[in-house]
Scaffold this motif. Structure first.
Motif, PDB file in Angstrom:
ATOM      1  N   TRP A  16       0.656  -1.434   0.259  1.00  0.00           N
ATOM      2  CA  TRP A  16      -0.204  -0.212  -0.346  1.00  0.00           C
ATOM      3  C   TRP A  16       1.095   0.997   0.520  1.00  0.00           C
ATOM      4  O   TRP A  16       0.557   1.889  -0.725  1.00  0.00           O
ATOM      5  CB  TRP A  16      -0.870   0.308   1.073  1.00  0.00           C
ATOM      6  N   VAL A  17       2.187   1.231   0.810  1.00  0.00           N
ATOM      7  CA  VAL A  17       2.809   2.479   0.927  1.00  0.00           C
ATOM      8  C   VAL A  17       3.783   2.654   0.176  1.00  0.00           C
ATOM      9  O   VAL A  17       4.203   3.850  -1.131  1.00  0.00           O
ATOM     10  CB  VAL A  17       3.302   1.958   1.901  1.00  0.00           C
ATOM     11  N   GLU A  18       4.102   1.522  -1.132  1.00  0.00           N
ATOM     12  CA  GLU A  18       4.713   1.485  -2.552  1.00  0.00           C
ATOM     13  C   GLU A  18       3.419   2.084  -3.727  1.00  0.00           C
ATOM     14  O   GLU A  18       3.804   3.280  -4.144  1.00  0.00           O
ATOM     15  CB  GLU A  18       4.058  -0.092  -2.732  1.00  0.00           C
ATOM     16  N   LEU A  19       2.058   1.651  -3.361  1.00  0.00           N
ATOM     17  CA  LEU A  19       1.135   2.166  -4.078  1.00  0.00           C
ATOM     18  C   LEU A  19       1.170   3.673  -4.149  1.00  0.00           C
ATOM     19  O   LEU A  19       0.902   4.488  -4.741  1.00  0.00           O
ATOM     20  CB  LEU A  19      -0.715   1.679  -4.059  1.00  0.00           C
ATOM     21  N   GLU A  20       0.752   4.194  -2.605  1.00  0.00           N
ATOM     22  CA  GLU A  20       0.806   5.540  -2.790  1.00  0.00           C
ATOM     23  C   GLU A  20       2.094   6.518  -3.608  1.00  0.00           C
ATOM     24  O   GLU A  20       1.715   7.537  -3.838  1.00  0.00           O
ATOM     25  CB  GLU A  20       0.671   6.039  -1.392  1.00  0.00           C
ATOM     26  N   ALA A  21       3.444   5.423  -3.004  1.00  0.00           N
ATOM     27  CA  ALA A  21       4.128   6.539  -3.574  1.00  0.00           C
ATOM     28  C   ALA A  21       3.711   6.980  -4.384  1.00  0.00           C
ATOM     29  O   ALA A  21       4.619   7.954  -5.063  1.00  0.00           O
ATOM     30  CB  ALA A  21       5.687   6.107  -3.273  1.00  0.00           C
ATOM     31  N   MET A  22       3.952   5.566  -5.126  1.00  0.00           N
ATOM     32  CA  MET A  22       3.849   6.138  -7.150  1.00  0.00           C
ATOM     33  C   MET A  22       2.661   6.732  -7.239  1.00  0.00           C
ATOM     34  O   MET A  22       2.697   7.412  -7.935  1.00  0.00           O
ATOM     35  CB  MET A  22       3.141   4.603  -7.552  1.00  0.00           C
ATOM     36  N   LEU A  23       1.495   7.099  -6.379  1.00  0.00           N
ATOM     37  CA  LEU A  23       0.370   7.958  -6.780  1.00  0.00           C
ATOM     38  C   LEU A  23       0.976   9.138  -7.102  1.00  0.00           C
ATOM     39  O   LEU A  23       0.228   9.850  -7.503  1.00  0.00           O
ATOM     40  CB  LEU A  23      -0.616   7.046  -6.910  1.00  0.00           C
ATOM     41  N   VAL A  24       1.504   9.822  -5.711  1.00  0.00           N
ATOM     42  CA  VAL A  24       1.712  10.429  -4.922  1.00  0.00           C
ATOM     43  C   VAL A  24       2.971  11.357  -6.353  1.00  0.00           C
ATOM     44  O   VAL A  24       2.719  12.970  -6.822  1.00  0.00           O
ATOM     45  CB  VAL A  24       2.310  10.805  -3.860  1.00  0.00           C
ATOM     46  N   LYS A  25       3.753  10.291  -6.875  1.00  0.00           N
ATOM     47  CA  LYS A  25       4.468  11.126  -7.729  1.00  0.00           C
ATOM     48  C   LYS A  25       3.188  10.984  -9.317  1.00  0.00           C
ATOM     49  O   LYS A  25       4.421  12.189  -9.597  1.00  0.00           O
ATOM     50  CB  LYS A  25       5.176   9.935  -8.243  1.00  0.00           C
ATOM     51  N   LEU A  26       3.254  10.200  -9.709  1.00  0.00           N
ATOM     52  CA  LEU A  26       2.174  10.514 -10.881  1.00  0.00           C
ATOM     53  C   LEU A  26       0.986  11.653 -10.300  1.00  0.00           C
ATOM     54  O   LEU A  26       0.635  13.204 -11.655  1.00  0.00           O
ATOM     55  CB  LEU A  26       1.088   9.572 -11.178  1.00  0.00           C
ATOM     56  N   GLU A  27       0.246  12.097 -10.050  1.00  0.00           N
ATOM     57  CA  GLU A  27      -0.522  12.968  -9.489  1.00  0.00           C
ATOM     58  C   GLU A  27       0.171  14.676  -9.065  1.00  0.00           C
ATOM     59  O   GLU A  27      -0.192  15.540 -10.376  1.00  0.00           O
ATOM     60  CB  GLU A  27      -1.331  13.039  -7.986  1.00  0.00           C
ATOM     61  N   ALA A  28       1.354  14.250  -9.170  1.00  0.00           N
ATOM     62  CA  ALA A  28       1.828  15.900  -8.947  1.00  0.00           C
ATOM     63  C   ALA A  28       2.926  16.111 -10.280  1.00  0.00           C
ATOM     64  O   ALA A  28       2.684  17.207  -9.754  1.00  0.00           O
ATOM     65  CB  ALA A  28       3.563  15.731  -7.680  1.00  0.00           C
ATOM     66  N   ASP A  29       2.811  15.484 -11.120  1.00  0.00           N
ATOM     67  CA  ASP A  29       3.766  15.500 -12.296  1.00  0.00           C
ATOM     68  C   ASP A  29       2.667  14.917 -13.602  1.00  0.00           C
ATOM     69  O   ASP A  29       2.792  14.089 -13.578  1.00  0.00           O
ATOM     70  CB  ASP A  29       5.118  15.129 -12.017  1.00  0.00           C
ATOM     71  N   ALA A  30       2.175  15.939 -14.230  1.00  0.00           N
ATOM     72  CA  ALA A  30       1.674  15.617 -15.014  1.00  0.00           C
ATOM     73  C   ALA A  30       1.790  14.950 -15.925  1.00  0.00           C
ATOM     74  O   ALA A  30       1.398  14.228 -16.837  1.00  0.00           O
ATOM     75  CB  ALA A  30       0.430  16.769 -15.508  1.00  0.00           C
ATOM     76  N   GLY A  31       3.095  15.717 -16.279  1.00  0.00           N
ATOM     77  CA  GLY A  31       3.673  14.955 -17.067  1.00  0.00           C
ATOM     78  C   GLY A  31       4.721  13.299 -17.164  1.00  0.00           C
ATOM     79  O   GLY A  31       5.781  12.955 -18.255  1.00  0.00           O
ATOM     80  N   LEU A  32       5.077  13.371 -16.461  1.00  0.00           N
ATOM     81  CA  LEU A  32       5.731  11.970 -15.687  1.00  0.00           C
ATOM     82  C   LEU A  32       5.055  10.991 -16.978  1.00  0.00           C
ATOM     83  O   LEU A  32       3.647  10.750 -16.954  1.00  0.00           O
ATOM     84  CB  LEU A  32       5.251  11.703 -14.669  1.00  0.00           C
ATOM     85  N   ARG A  33       5.518  10.363 -18.086  1.00  0.00           N
ATOM     86  CA  ARG A  33       5.204   8.562 -18.121  1.00  0.00           C
ATOM     87  C   ARG A  33       6.427   7.563 -18.087  1.00  0.00           C
ATOM     88  O   ARG A  33       7.137   7.680 -18.279  1.00  0.00           O
ATOM     89  CB  ARG A  33       5.391   9.295 -20.215  1.00  0.00           C
ATOM     90  N   PRO A  34       5.348   6.689 -17.039  1.00  0.00           N
ATOM     91  CA  PRO A  34       6.074   5.895 -16.821  1.00  0.00           C
ATOM     92  C   PRO A  34       6.462   4.681 -17.407  1.00  0.00           C
ATOM     93  O   PRO A  34       5.903   4.424 -18.959  1.00  0.00           O
ATOM     94  CB  PRO A  34       5.057   5.008 -15.610  1.00  0.00           C
ATOM     95  N   ASP A  35       7.848   4.085 -17.800  1.00  0.00           N
ATOM     96  CA  ASP A  35       7.822   3.380 -18.581  1.00  0.00           C
ATOM     97  C   ASP A  35       6.811   1.657 -18.530  1.00  0.00           C
ATOM     98  O   ASP A  35       6.235   1.874 -17.491  1.00  0.00           O
ATOM     99  CB  ASP A  35       9.636   3.066 -19.183  1.00  0.00           C
ATOM    100  N   LEU A  36       7.481   1.320 -19.002  1.00  0.00           N
ATOM    101  CA  LEU A  36       6.208  -0.353 -19.238  1.00  0.00           C
ATOM    102  C   LEU A  36       6.890  -1.239 -17.951  1.00  0.00           C
ATOM    103  O   LEU A  36       5.368  -1.827 -17.287  1.00  0.00           O
ATOM    104  CB  LEU A  36       6.715  -1.018 -20.364  1.00  0.00           C
ATOM    105  N   LYS A  37       7.710  -0.968 -17.496  1.00  0.00           N
ATOM    106  CA  LYS A  37       7.964  -2.023 -15.995  1.00  0.00           C
ATOM    107  C   LYS A  37       7.723  -1.014 -14.708  1.00  0.00           C
ATOM    108  O   LYS A  37       7.061  -2.572 -14.608  1.00  0.00           O
ATOM    109  CB  LYS A  37       9.618  -2.544 -15.969  1.00  0.00           C
ATOM    110  N   GLN A  38       7.017  -0.338 -15.368  1.00  0.00           N
ATOM    111  CA  GLN A  38       6.335   0.684 -13.985  1.00  0.00           C
ATOM    112  C   GLN A  38       5.574   0.920 -13.875  1.00  0.00           C
ATOM    113  O   GLN A  38       4.583   0.552 -13.407  1.00  0.00           O
ATOM    114  CB  GLN A  38       7.665   2.766 -13.974  1.00  0.00           C
ATOM    115  N   LEU A  39       4.952   0.921 -14.382  1.00  0.00           N
ATOM    116  CA  LEU A  39       3.736   0.428 -15.224  1.00  0.00           C
ATOM    117  C   LEU A  39       2.701  -0.831 -15.065  1.00  0.00           C
ATOM    118  O   LEU A  39       1.304  -0.806 -14.347  1.00  0.00           O
ATOM    119  CB  LEU A  39       2.947   0.777 -16.815  1.00  0.00           C
ATOM    120  N   GLN A  40       3.632  -1.657 -15.463  1.00  0.00           N
ATOM    121  CA  GLN A  40       3.258  -2.709 -14.693  1.00  0.00           C
ATOM    122  C   GLN A  40       3.078  -3.204 -13.423  1.00  0.00           C
ATOM    123  O   GLN A  40       2.172  -3.705 -12.914  1.00  0.00           O
ATOM    124  CB  GLN A  40       4.045  -4.568 -15.668  1.00  0.00           C
ATOM    125  N   ARG A  41       4.216  -2.413 -12.525  1.00  0.00           N
ATOM    126  CA  ARG A  41       4.047  -2.585 -11.268  1.00  0.00           C
ATOM    127  C   ARG A  41       3.021  -1.983 -10.697  1.00  0.00           C
ATOM    128  O   ARG A  41       2.536  -2.380  -9.663  1.00  0.00           O
ATOM    129  CB  ARG A  41       5.057  -2.257 -11.052  1.00  0.00           C
TER     130      ARG A  41
END
Lengths: 354, 260
Positions: A16-41
């Motif tokens: 849950w903590v890991e998911l929350e950290a990823m969400l915070v990053k995605l929400e903070a930077d609208a231009g962030l484009r995760p790569d395939l590996k990160q998306l799978q995670r």
């Protein structure tokens, strides 16, 4: 299902903590484009947290944990299931010269309807003022009802625009803001199934027709053209486009000829509405400047130049709206979000493994 | 049917709930925003008055333009930058969201704010308020057009469980397997009802209190049957207290109560 809650929370919390950290990053930077590996995670963490929520959802003693997981799942759901492009870079020129005219053409039917309603109003106003002298004082606003065109022309030519000295900027911004408010109202009234927009367009037509025939009958046609054309050649089409926006909104609400549900129709129409109303605002800014700094200067020596200027503007606007952004075949630019362009490069999204 | 909660079922089959904000809360948030705009206008006026020494015309024009931009742009700017919140919404813990739980788009923010022109008619958001009351998802016209909803993020109030439940012997704790079954069978709403009843016991009329705890105890007894010697001689209110203790205070967190 009976679970050992403490053990369960201890085992799952790192995910849950890991998911929350990823969400915070995605929400903070609208231009962030995760790569395939990160998306799978991200997808894995979302599914795992969803499953955890499923286990906890009937577990009465942990309302806080359940609420926390609901929040996480809701946020991750928004990130994962969103298919519309995420915008962030401003591209105003592309938007103005491509997206705006393309969107305008895509809703040409609503534009012509807007023109037709206004023209009906014009003929009504024209007839009313021409055949009923009392109608003028009722129908025409801004003091035109009580004004004698010949006297006004004589006064304006005598003053030569001096009455505006020291007030031009104020007058210009007043016109811009007033007309933009009218345009927004024309669009918003589309929510009355388009009826409010139709009434507004019709009334605008009445004023235009009434004022026009009043000056023509008084033998002041040249003055009328020199007064109205410089700013009206942009302002009147802008108001008509605002009416077009209202009619597009009304049509999305009614759903004529569409098999989509109301929400889907609104979702599809939304970006185009925004594109068109922003385009209207840009046109009105130009019209406001011209009206304050050119249209209000009168004199027989100026008329030809002002009429020529207005005609050129009208031709350019017509070319712009019908030709600009045309590349072979017209393609659909999905939204006004093209005002904000997405980047092409991948950005780094660091994930933390528990 | 109109409810104050929007349930969203994900393709994975998980359901999550979004509590919808009603017209009254939203009206108060709007009042806060109006106050903020008032303050901004005052500040702008003061700044523009200084510019008036250079050019009166330019200063007035700038004033008209800035006030217009603030009026139209406040909601759009705040909701776009703060992901669906204005200052008023932040204070009242409200947030604008996509009606399907997806990300809020720029066009949605613009449409819902521009359509205030019709929601605000004829005065004080009467049209918007009525639309909000009759709409299934508490949406004003701008929300309907933009496909947005306004949700609440209430601050969960933590009851003082130590004050409420601690220090008493709980005979139900002697049967861990039945305790676990009780936790599994009681729904969150039922657990919350038991806790609320205990917290507000002093506000109830004596007769109503006895009746309420009798009904609650009977309901919990029907869910899980504890051995007769465990529940013998326990008043209904005490039984509900014991159930709440089991539900809200997991084993590891309780201090071992002294045997009476």
């Amino acid at each position: 299902m009976v679970i050992d809650l403490e053990k369960f929370v201890l085992a799952e919390r790192p995910y849950w903590v890991e998911l929350e950290a990823m969400l915070v990053k995605l929400e903070a930077d609208a231009g962030l484009r995760p790569d395939l590996k990160q998306l799978q995670r991200l997808h894995y963490l979302y599914e795992r947290t969803s499953a955890d929520l499923g286990k906890l959802v009937t577990f009465a003693s942990e309302p806080e944990t359940r609420r926390y997981l609901e929040n996480l799942v809701a946020r991750a759901y928004g990130e994962i299931h969103e298919t519309r492009e995420k915008p962030h870079r401003l591209a105003p020129l592309d938007w103005f010269f491509q997206t705006f005219p393309q969107t305008f053409r895509r809703h040409a039917g609503a534009w012509w309807l807007s023109v037709a309603i206004t023209m009906v109003g014009v003929f009504f106003g024209l007839g009313a003022v021409a055949f009923d002298s009392e109608a003028k004082s009722i129908l025409l606003p801004f003091g035109h009802g009580e004004m004698d065109p010949a006297k006004r022309v004589a006064r304006e030519e005598r003053e030569g625009g001096k009455h505006l000295e020291g007030n031009k900027a104020k007058f210009s911004t007043h016109l811009m803001t007033h007309n933009t408010k009218v345009s927004i109202t024309a669009m918003a009234l589309g929510m009355t199934w388009g009826l409010g927009t139709i009434v507004l367009l019709f009334y605008n037509g009445i004023i235009l027709g009434g004022v026009a025939v009043d000056y023509v009958l008084a033998g002041q046609t040249k003055f009328l053209l020199a007064w109205l054309l410089p700013h009206g050649s942009v302002e009147i089409p802008a108001i008509l486009i605002a009416g077009q926006v209202g009619l597009v909104l009304g049509n999305a609400l009614i759903g004529r000829g569409s098999r989509l549900a109301l929400r889907a129709r609104m979702r599809a129409a939304g970006p185009d509405l925004v594109t068109l109303i922003f385009g209207v605002a840009v046109l009105l800014v130009w019209a406001g400047f011209v009206e304050a700094f050119l249209s209000q200067y009168h004199g027989p020596q100026l008329y030809a130049g002002k009429i020529a200027f207005g005609t050129v503007e009208l031709v350019l606007l017509t070319v712009f709206l019908t030709r600009s952004g045309k590349r072979g075949s017209e393609f659909r630019v999905s939204s006004s979000e093209s005002l904000l362009r997405a980047p092409t490069q991948n950005a780094e999204l660091k994930t933390q493994n528990p | 049917m109109k409810t104050n909660t929007l349930l969203i079922r994900t393709p994975e089959g998980i359901v999550f709930a979004l509590p919808l904000a009603g017209p009254v809360t939203r009206f108060f948030a709007w009042l806060v925003d109006i106050a903020c705009l008032g303050v901004v206008s005052q500040l702008l006026n003061s700044a523009i008055r200084m510019l008036g020494w250079i050019s009166e015309d330019f200063a007035t024009a700038l004033g008209i333009l800035l006030f217009f931009v603030a009026q139209i742009g406040y909601g759009i700017g705040c909701e776009w930058l703060w992901r669906g919140q204005t200052l008023g919404k932040r204070l009242l813990r409200l947030r604008v969201m996509d009606a399907q739980g997806l990300q809020l788009q720029f066009s949605q923010v613009v449409i819902r704010n521009l359509l205030r022109a019709v929601d605000g008619l004829p005065m004080a958001y009467l049209v918007g308020g009525i639309a909000c009351l009759v709409s299934q998802r508490a949406q004003r016209l701008g929300d309907l057009a933009a496909n947005t909803i306004v949700v609440r993020h209430p601050q969960p109030r933590q009851p003082d469980l130590e004050q409420l439940l601690a220090g008493k012997f709980n005979s139900l704790r002697a049967h861990p397997h039945l305790e676990a079954r009780l936790r599994q069978r009681v729904s969150p709403a039922e657990a919350s009802a038991a806790l609320q009843a205990l917290m507000r016991r002093d506000e109830l009329e004596p007769t109503a209190r006895v009746q309420l705890f009798a009904e609650l105890a009977a309901h919990f007894k029907s869910l899980v049957e504890f051995p007769p010697d465990t529940v013998e001689g326990i008043a209904d209110e005490q039984y509900v207290r014991n159930v709440a203790d089991v539900l809200f205070r997991p084993r590891g967190k309780t201090k071992a109560p002294a045997q009476p």
